[in-house]
Design an enzyme around this catalytic site. Structure first.
Site, PDB file in Angstrom:
ATOM      1  N   HIS A 200       0.803  -1.231   0.000  1.00  0.00           N
ATOM      2  CA  HIS A 200       0.000   0.000   0.000  1.00  0.00           C
ATOM      3  C   HIS A 200       0.834   1.278   0.000  1.00  0.00           C
ATOM      4  O   HIS A 200       0.282   2.370  -0.060  1.00  0.00           O
ATOM      5  CB  HIS A 200      -0.963   0.014   1.195  1.00  0.00           C
ATOM      6  CG  HIS A 200      -0.273   0.279   2.500  1.00  0.00           C
ATOM      7  ND1 HIS A 200       0.436  -0.679   3.169  1.00  0.00           N
ATOM      8  CD2 HIS A 200      -0.169   1.406   3.240  1.00  0.00           C
ATOM      9  CE1 HIS A 200       0.937  -0.164   4.269  1.00  0.00           C
ATOM     10  NE2 HIS A 200       0.593   1.103   4.343  1.00  0.00           N
TER      11      HIS A 200
HETATM   12  C1  UD1 Z   1      -2.208   5.286   6.062  1.00  0.00           C
HETATM   13  C2  UD1 Z   1      -0.919   5.759   6.724  1.00  0.00           C
HETATM   14  C3  UD1 Z   1       0.146   4.694   6.579  1.00  0.00           C
HETATM   15  C4  UD1 Z   1      -0.337   3.353   7.083  1.00  0.00           C
HETATM   16  C5  UD1 Z   1      -1.626   3.004   6.366  1.00  0.00           C
HETATM   17  C6  UD1 Z   1      -2.199   1.691   6.843  1.00  0.00           C
HETATM   18  C7  UD1 Z   1      -0.488   8.172   6.662  1.00  0.00           C
HETATM   19  C8  UD1 Z   1       0.379   9.209   6.062  1.00  0.00           C
HETATM   20  N1  UD1 Z   1      -0.408   6.960   6.094  1.00  0.00           N
HETATM   21  O1  UD1 Z   1      -1.950   5.147   4.675  1.00  0.00           O
HETATM   22  O2  UD1 Z   1       1.276   5.076   7.325  1.00  0.00           O
HETATM   23  O3  UD1 Z   1       0.654   2.380   6.840  1.00  0.00           O
HETATM   24  O4  UD1 Z   1      -2.584   4.046   6.628  1.00  0.00           O
HETATM   25  O5  UD1 Z   1      -3.344   1.355   6.127  1.00  0.00           O
HETATM   26  O6  UD1 Z   1      -1.180   8.430   7.609  1.00  0.00           O
HETATM   27  N2  UD1 Z   1      -9.368   4.514   1.940  1.00  0.00           N
HETATM   28  C9  UD1 Z   1     -10.570   3.858   1.919  1.00  0.00           C
HETATM   29  N3  UD1 Z   1     -11.124   3.500   3.108  1.00  0.00           N
HETATM   30  C10 UD1 Z   1     -10.551   3.763   4.307  1.00  0.00           C
HETATM   31  C11 UD1 Z   1      -9.335   4.442   4.311  1.00  0.00           C
HETATM   32  C12 UD1 Z   1      -8.746   4.802   3.136  1.00  0.00           C
HETATM   33  O7  UD1 Z   1     -11.124   3.588   0.869  1.00  0.00           O
HETATM   34  O8  UD1 Z   1     -11.127   3.399   5.357  1.00  0.00           O
HETATM   35  C13 UD1 Z   1      -8.724   4.876   0.653  1.00  0.00           C
HETATM   36  C14 UD1 Z   1      -9.025   6.297   0.244  1.00  0.00           C
HETATM   37  O9  UD1 Z   1      -9.167   6.329  -1.125  1.00  0.00           O
HETATM   38  C15 UD1 Z   1      -7.764   7.049   0.598  1.00  0.00           C
HETATM   39  C16 UD1 Z   1      -6.691   5.979   0.439  1.00  0.00           C
HETATM   40  O10 UD1 Z   1      -7.326   4.745   0.793  1.00  0.00           O
HETATM   41  O11 UD1 Z   1      -7.581   8.151  -0.205  1.00  0.00           O
HETATM   42  C17 UD1 Z   1      -5.497   6.183   1.314  1.00  0.00           C
HETATM   43  O12 UD1 Z   1      -5.871   6.370   2.694  1.00  0.00           O
HETATM   44  P1  UD1 Z   1      -4.966   7.284   3.668  1.00  0.00           P
HETATM   45  O13 UD1 Z   1      -5.506   7.238   5.055  1.00  0.00           O
HETATM   46  O14 UD1 Z   1      -4.781   8.625   3.042  1.00  0.00           O
HETATM   47  O15 UD1 Z   1      -3.552   6.594   3.600  1.00  0.00           O
HETATM   48  P2  UD1 Z   1      -3.135   5.064   3.642  1.00  0.00           P
HETATM   49  O16 UD1 Z   1      -2.551   4.715   2.323  1.00  0.00           O
HETATM   50  O17 UD1 Z   1      -4.242   4.188   4.164  1.00  0.00           O
END
Ligand code: UD1
Length: 352
Positions: A200
């Site tokens: 991821h």
């Molecule tokens: C975040 C953390 C990362 C951690 C990871 C674990 C930061 C900078 N990054 O990254 O350190 O390893 O979580 O998962 O805080 N999304 C969904 N549903 C959710 C959450 C996210 O669909 O419940 C999708 C959204 O499109 C979002 C993307 O995933 O834009 C990324 O989510 P985000 O929280 O921005 O970062 P992660 O890649 O999950």
């Protein structure tokens, strides 16, 4: 004594759960704030339920956005919450955007902050988590480290040793607690005969050519071992957007905590770019190939089963062959990864 915990994203939950349980035994007042950084049921609610965490007192519901948007929205909402709650100390966990956002807000309000999992450094500032770690540690009043390298990094950055407290790894507390349950999970006859994959990191999944190359190697591997791949929402979006055909891999929805731990116990190898999974596989003695060039958890390479393979197809295949031939790297469990890190944190807090 009133302790306020801030959690927001999946890797925070298994770290906060044992600390909340341990503090309960000291009868101190606790408040739990969920920023809503992760919001899907299988990225959040299911973890709360399995880990036996209390319902958050408040969910800020910030959701997704750019780093600046997400961090700013957490700060904006958390400021009023923490002013109203008047905690004596705020506990923040790991290295996600929720961690740094809460730390900045508290430090300007002169509310003491304790950082659980302090001192980890990849020395790679292209990773958003590295920025979050550096800023959070700079601002924290109390720094709970999981391993000796954490203390060394902090002291090198000029942080006074009186503020550093090596307690061990709280995520391993959760692992030890749930391991008996996890081991009983069935893996449909695949025991020891599959590669478990998670990916991821933006550096691995956000670029079309890079993601295609990595999935290409996984397809090659799938000729020899079944590849089981619970897909993070970010990665699923990218696979779709780039039109990559990954149908020969077993793509699953993100798994709940206990099911995923069970899969790790029964895997022949785990291939990942996660930070936490490098630690879990080291504890379990399961070979781990990390699709990164560096790690903020060097102890998993020095003492554990972790091997950094970058995005290098050749290296990945060489290491995989060693594992299939029964010549996987053997490891040991780092000191203080013993299931009692949260007790040590609670004991320190009870004496403040
Ligand atoms: C975040 C953390 C990362 C951690 C990871 C674990 C930061 C900078 N990054 O990254 O350190 O390893 O979580 O998962 O805080 N999304 C969904 N549903 C959710 C959450 C996210 O669909 O419940 C999708 C959204 O499109 C979002 C993307 O995933 O834009 C990324 O989510 P985000 O929280 O921005 O970062 P992660 O890649 O999950």
């Amino acid at each position: 004594m009133h302790i306020l915990h801030v959690v927001g994203a999946r890797p925070n939950f298994m770290k906060a759960a044992p600390v909340i349980h341990a503090i309960k035994r000291w009868n101190l007042k606790q408040t739990l704030i969920h920023t809503g950084q992760h919001y899907d049921t299988n990225m959040s609610d299911i973890f709360f339920a399995q880990l036996g965490m209390p319902e958050p007192d408040l969910n800020l519901g910030v959701g997704s956005g750019s780093h600046a948007q997400q961090t700013a929205e957490i700060m904006r909402q958390f400021e009023t919450v923490v002013i109203d709650a008047k905690p004596d100390i705020v506990l923040v966990y790991g290295d996600v955007n929720s961690t740094v956002a809460a730390a900045i807000v508290c430090s300007k309000l002169l509310i003491p902050v304790a950082h659980v999992e302090a001192g980890l450094r990849s020395f790679d500032r292209t990773m958003p988590e590295e920025i979050n770690r550096i800023v959070t540690d700079r601002l924290a009043d109390l720094l709970f480290t999981p391993s000796e390298d954490g203390d060394v990094n902090l002291e090198r950055e000029g942080i006074s040793s009186e503020r550093i407290c090596r307690v061990g790894n709280v995520m391993i507390d959760s692992l030890i607690r749930f391991l008996p349950l996890a081991k009983r999970q069935s893996v449909n006859g695949l025991d020891g005969r599959f590669a478990l994959v998670t990916l991821h990191r933006p550096s691995n999944v956000d670029d079309n050519a890079t993601l295609k190359d990595i999935l290409g190697v996984l397809l090659e591997i799938s000729d020899r071992l079944a590849v089981v791949f619970p897909v993070h929402p970010r990665t699923r979006q990218r696979i779709k957007e780039f039109g990559i055909d990954a149908s020969r891999l077993h793509l699953l929805e993100p798994l709940p905590y206990i099911e995923f731990l069970g899969m790790q116990c029964h895997a022949a190898v785990v291939i990942t770019d996660s930070g936490g999974i490098q630690e879990e596989t080291t504890y379990l003695g399961i070979p781990c190939l990390t699709i990164r060039n560096n790690t903020e958890r060097p102890v998993t390479v020095e003492l554990g089963t972790n091997v950094l393979v970058g995005q290098d197809r050749g290296k990945i295949l060489i290491e995989l062959n060693k594992i299939i031939d029964g010549k996987a790297k053997k490891g040991t469990i780092p000191p203080l990864w013993d299931g009692h890190a949260a007790d040590r944190i609670a004991s320190v807090l009870s004496r403040l």
